[in-house]
Scaffold this motif. Structure first.
Motif, PDB file in Angstrom:
ATOM      1  N   UNK A 181       0.820  -1.205   0.000  1.00 49.22           N
ATOM      2  CA  UNK A 181       0.000   0.000   0.000  1.00 49.22           C
ATOM      3  C   UNK A 181       0.855   1.257   0.000  1.00 49.22           C
ATOM      4  N   UNK A 182       1.942   1.220   0.771  1.00 49.12           N
ATOM      5  CA  UNK A 182       2.820   2.393   0.884  1.00 49.12           C
ATOM      6  C   UNK A 182       4.265   1.964   0.703  1.00 49.12           C
ATOM      7  N   UNK A 183       5.126   2.951   0.417  1.00 50.43           N
ATOM      8  CA  UNK A 183       6.505   2.642   0.043  1.00 50.43           C
ATOM      9  C   UNK A 183       7.252   1.871   1.122  1.00 50.43           C
ATOM     10  N   UNK A 184       6.983   2.178   2.394  1.00 50.48           N
ATOM     11  CA  UNK A 184       7.724   1.532   3.470  1.00 50.48           C
ATOM     12  C   UNK A 184       7.048   0.263   3.981  1.00 50.48           C
ATOM     13  N   UNK A 185       5.901  -0.102   3.412  1.00 47.86           N
ATOM     14  CA  UNK A 185       5.232  -1.340   3.808  1.00 47.86           C
ATOM     15  C   UNK A 185       5.984  -2.552   3.258  1.00 47.86           C
ATOM     16  N   UNK A 186       5.843  -3.711   3.904  1.00 46.86           N
ATOM     17  CA  UNK A 186       6.460  -4.925   3.362  1.00 46.86           C
ATOM     18  C   UNK A 186       5.793  -5.333   2.053  1.00 46.86           C
ATOM     19  N   UNK A 224       9.251  16.961  -1.407  1.00 43.99           N
ATOM     20  CA  UNK A 224       9.404  15.768  -2.232  1.00 43.99           C
ATOM     21  C   UNK A 224      10.855  15.496  -2.643  1.00 43.99           C
ATOM     22  N   UNK A 225      11.710  16.506  -2.633  1.00 46.02           N
ATOM     23  CA  UNK A 225      13.079  16.338  -3.155  1.00 46.02           C
ATOM     24  C   UNK A 225      14.142  16.759  -2.163  1.00 46.02           C
ATOM     25  N   UNK A 226      13.793  16.893  -0.896  1.00 45.11           N
ATOM     26  CA  UNK A 226      14.728  17.131   0.218  1.00 45.11           C
ATOM     27  C   UNK A 226      15.715  18.266  -0.079  1.00 45.11           C
ATOM     28  N   UNK A 271       6.298  13.705   4.290  1.00 48.30           N
ATOM     29  CA  UNK A 271       7.622  14.109   3.807  1.00 48.30           C
ATOM     30  C   UNK A 271       8.293  12.909   3.139  1.00 48.30           C
ATOM     31  N   UNK A 272       9.021  13.170   2.084  1.00 47.57           N
ATOM     32  CA  UNK A 272       9.744  12.118   1.367  1.00 47.57           C
ATOM     33  C   UNK A 272      11.085  11.862   2.049  1.00 47.57           C
ATOM     34  N   UNK A 273      11.060  11.060   3.090  1.00 45.87           N
ATOM     35  CA  UNK A 273      12.263  10.787   3.876  1.00 45.87           C
ATOM     36  C   UNK A 273      13.307  10.079   3.011  1.00 45.87           C
ATOM     37  N   UNK A 274      14.542  10.518   3.122  1.00 47.37           N
ATOM     38  CA  UNK A 274      15.654   9.908   2.403  1.00 47.37           C
ATOM     39  C   UNK A 274      16.531   9.120   3.353  1.00 47.37           C
ATOM     40  N   UNK A 275      16.852   7.890   2.947  1.00 46.75           N
ATOM     41  CA  UNK A 275      17.776   7.059   3.705  1.00 46.75           C
ATOM     42  C   UNK A 275      18.994   6.736   2.849  1.00 46.75           C
ATOM     43  N   UNK A 276      20.110   6.519   3.506  1.00 45.25           N
ATOM     44  CA  UNK A 276      21.266   5.980   2.798  1.00 45.25           C
ATOM     45  C   UNK A 276      20.872   4.597   2.290  1.00 45.25           C
ATOM     46  N   UNK A 324      18.505   7.425   8.155  1.00 35.24           N
ATOM     47  CA  UNK A 324      17.729   8.479   7.501  1.00 35.24           C
ATOM     48  C   UNK A 324      18.398   9.832   7.706  1.00 35.24           C
ATOM     49  N   UNK A 325      18.306  10.675   6.674  1.00 34.24           N
ATOM     50  CA  UNK A 325      18.803  12.042   6.766  1.00 34.24           C
ATOM     51  C   UNK A 325      17.805  12.907   7.543  1.00 34.24           C
ATOM     52  N   UNK A 326      18.266  14.027   8.108  1.00 33.31           N
ATOM     53  CA  UNK A 326      17.358  14.910   8.855  1.00 33.31           C
ATOM     54  C   UNK A 326      16.193  15.381   7.987  1.00 33.31           C
ATOM     55  N   UNK A 327      15.034  15.519   8.608  1.00 33.20           N
ATOM     56  CA  UNK A 327      13.835  16.003   7.919  1.00 33.20           C
ATOM     57  C   UNK A 327      13.674  17.481   8.246  1.00 33.20           C
ATOM     58  N   UNK A 328      14.044  18.346   7.296  1.00 33.94           N
ATOM     59  CA  UNK A 328      14.016  19.791   7.495  1.00 33.94           C
ATOM     60  C   UNK A 328      13.154  20.437   6.428  1.00 33.94           C
ATOM     61  N   UNK A 329      12.287  21.361   6.854  1.00 35.67           N
ATOM     62  CA  UNK A 329      11.362  22.027   5.940  1.00 35.67           C
ATOM     63  C   UNK A 329      11.300  23.519   6.285  1.00 35.67           C
ATOM     64  N   UNK A 330      10.842  24.359   5.345  1.00 34.96           N
ATOM     65  CA  UNK A 330      10.711  25.786   5.632  1.00 34.96           C
ATOM     66  C   UNK A 330       9.645  26.047   6.702  1.00 34.96           C
ATOM     67  N   UNK A 331       9.976  26.930   7.635  1.00 34.67           N
ATOM     68  CA  UNK A 331       9.022  27.333   8.664  1.00 34.67           C
ATOM     69  C   UNK A 331       7.939  28.226   8.061  1.00 34.67           C
ATOM     70  N   UNK A 332       6.779  28.301   8.729  1.00 38.30           N
ATOM     71  CA  UNK A 332       5.635  29.054   8.228  1.00 38.30           C
ATOM     72  C   UNK A 332       5.338  30.265   9.100  1.00 38.30           C
TER      73      UNK A 332
END
Length: 650
Positions: free
Chosen positions: A216-221, A407-409, A515-520, A533-541
């Motif tokens: 169902x989702x990318x991280x599901x088995x 989507x593109x970190x 968020x599109x989490x990126x892992x090594x 996983x790399x840090x999840x950082x986004x612009x503040x609002x």
């Protein structure tokens, strides 16, 4: 954090000295250029200010490369490609050139757009046109911005898996190679069965020698759910029978033995040598049809921006003689990614998103233009490492919208994996186009999409991109420095962890962005092995839900609602995952209290009436002009669009 070392500077000087005193063997070259079509004049004979009329020349170039040369050895599987009697590999590319009929009236610059899946997007972004094919009619010219400036526009094929009516790259297949290939499909529509295309022909049509799973989702088995099956319709097409109970956004993964790959990395040599040839560089067998060319700028949008980052990273801005291919590069909406191009069984059209193709190749370290050590990957590198060695780095502008941070970190472009800010080199500018979606045309309107929970984001970045294009022109020809970078930063609070994001109350929904989490990832196995996983950082609002920092379009700086670069999938489409590259627009209430529970000021409270709104848009536009992010001549189109926006919401 590390900057370019003293020793690397000396290596560059030594390389230049070697070029002067040593003869160079042929690495790659254009061996022939054939014109197949000429439209003169094009655009119905329209004349563009002092530049005059334009013509379009279509043709194809034949190229040759030595697989044993320094450049040739960079291309995966080129050593197994068929060679001629001279030991060279031959291939060809379609080319189209749009030039002033009187070339002396042009501005002397080739603006080379890297095609996006065979489509031209530059005319939509910079000329406010609506077409994506090669421009021919007056309507295709839009408002003529690039023609009035005198650019010579060039497109050429670099992607191999395109329809015959697109500008593609023609490579011979390597019949001796077979191997496992992985396909992924998200159908996003109803149906008991779905037909899916394979990127490469199957070497064996025995269904027992391939596998199909669903999740169902990318991280599901991965699962072989009851009712899931497939059959071959041909060596390049399968029919999937979908199990009951899964929604339309389920992810199907097919692994099979493929055959007939191509050395797809020749895309980089093709681009480099077509531009080198057209700008009149030495070493080619035929003369360029262009004159008065002394400058080259590359523009890549989305897929093509990722391609340009990879082009530089893999060292192809050196034309093989130590000369630059591009003087300037504009990578638009590329984020931190590169491309899945120079690989066996490459799939250049694939790229990672939070739901679709999540772990596809082409998005691993390095991410930025400054030399840093990545503690997660255990490597020290930068996008510019190769070009720094021989002084062939172009001037670079990277422009990312809100979508790219989700989507593109994009945070990884300017922030090291340890959270520290990277100091950009003098030849690099980073610009964040605040509140904008991945790509909207100038005439886009907010609308509902059946897969997404919220109305789409209509913001176009055209005014700022037009100004930056001319700024790049002046930077590469006159040395006039463009505006300083404007990109979110941890230091000033404009870049934060996702858990610290401040979302406004909008009354209608509880927004929980994904968020599109990126892992090594270790890609030595067909199913890549995920690491940290790399840090999840986004612009503040701010209080309106508008992102802090960056460059704000006048419509974002004087908003009629909240503009986000992300949207969420709805029921039956993997609800809650990011909805592709579509942003969101959440309108303000028309008057105070019209939306219960909305913490944002209404339109009337902000502006009073239409004229008050238009006045604020004009004020914000003047500020952009003063900072070099908008052209004075674009004030009229900005004001006209603002009036249309106000009427549509009131």
């Amino acid at each position: 954090m590390k900057l370019m070392s003293f020793s690397r500077k000396w290596l560059g000087l030594l390389f230049k000295l070697i070029l002067v005193v040593s003869p160079l063997t042929v690495q790659a070259k254009v061996v022939n250029f054939t014109v197949t079509n000429k439209i003169s004049p094009v655009f119905g004979g329209e004349s563009f200010d002092q530049v005059g009329k334009y013509e379009r020349i279509d043709g194809f170039v034949e190229l040759a490369v030595d697989p044993n040369s320094d450049r040739g050895r960079k291309i995966i599987d080129l050593d197994q490609a068929q060679v001629g009697k001279d030991g060279l590999v031959y291939f060809s590319s379609k080319v189209s050139v749009l030039r002033p009929i009187d070339q002396e009236k042009g501005n002397g610059t080739i603006l080379y757009e890297v095609l996006n899946r065979g489509r031209n997007l530059s005319m939509g972004l910079l000329n406010l046109s609506t077409g994506v094919d090669l421009p021919e009619t007056l309507e295709d010219a839009g408002d003529g911005f690039l023609m009035k400036e005198g650019y010579t526009l060039v497109w050429s094929g670099w992607q191999t898996d395109l329809p015959s009516n697109k500008l593609g790259l023609n490579l011979d297949v390597i019949s001796s190679i077979t191997g496992l290939s992985r396909e992924e499909y998200v159908f996003d529509k109803e149906g008991k069965t779905s037909v899916a295309n394979l990127s490469y022909p199957a070497a064996d049509l025995d269904v027992s020698k391939a596998s199909l799973t669903v999740r169902q989702r990318a991280e599901d088995p991965r699962s072989t759910a009851p009712g899931l099956s497939f059959k071959y319709l041909s060596p390049t097409q399968i029919e999937i029978t979908r199990p009951a109970g899964l929604d339309n956004g389920a992810i199907y993964e097919f692994i099979y033995t493929a055959k007939e790959p191509v050395p797809a990395g020749l895309a980089f040599i093709s681009t480099a040598d077509v531009v080198s040839f057209l700008r009149g560089a030495k070493g080619h067998d035929v003369a360029s049809p262009l004159v008065n060319i002394h400058n080259t700028i590359a523009l890549g949008i989305s897929q093509s921006g990722r391609y340009l980052r990879d082009f530089i990273y893999q060292g192809f801005n050196d034309d093989g003689t130590g000369a630059k291919v591009f003087d300037g590069v504009m990578a638009h909406i590329a984020g931190s990614r590169k491309t899945y191009t120079n690989y066996r069984f490459a799939k250049a059209g694939r790229f990672s998103r939070q739901h679709e193709d999540h772990d596809v190749q082409g998005d691993q370290f390095p991410f930025g233009y400054t030399l840093v050590t990545d503690p997660l990957a255990g490597q020290t590198d930068s996008i510019l490492e190769q070009c720094l060695l021989n002084a062939t780095c172009p001037k670079i502008m990277q422009t990312d919208t809100s979508t790219e941070f989700w989507q593109a970190r994009s945070a990884l472009v300017s922030t090291a994996p340890d959270g520290s800010k990277m100091q950009e080199a003098e030849n690099v500018r980073l610009y964040f186009l605040t509140g904008a979606p991945h790509f909207s045309g100038w005439n886009a309107v907010s609308k509902n999409n059946k897969m997404c929970q919220f109305p789409t984001n209509p913001i176009s970045t055209s005014p700022v991109m037009r100004a930056l294009t001319l700024a790049m022109q002046q930077w590469t020809t006159e040395g006039l420095t463009p505006p300083d970078s404007r990109y979110p930063s941890i230091e000033d609070g404009s870049l934060v962890a996702l858990s610290d994001l401040r979302l406004p109350a909008t009354g209608n929904h509880a927004y929980l962005p994904n968020y599109n989490v990126l892992k090594v990832r270790n890609y030595s196995e067909l199913l890549p092995i995920a690491g940290q996983a790399y840090p999840v950082l986004v612009p503040q609002l701010d209080a309106d839900g508008i992102e802090l920092g960056g460059v704000k379009m006048p419509r974002v700086a004087a908003p009629l609602g909240t503009y986000w670069g992300w949207n969420l999938r709805d029921e039956q489409y993997a609800k809650g995952d990011l909805c592709g590259l579509l942003g969101s627009f959440i309108p303000f209430a028309s008057s105070k209290g019209a939306i219960e529970g909305d913490s944002r000021l209404s339109i009337v409270e902000r502006y009073g009436n239409e004229q008050g709104y238009v006045n604020e848009v004009e004020s914000q536009a003047k500020a952009l002009i003063a900072d070099g992010f908008m052209l004075p001549s674009d004030m009229d189109i900005v004001i006209k669009r603002a009036k249309e926006d106000f009427v549509s919401l009131n």
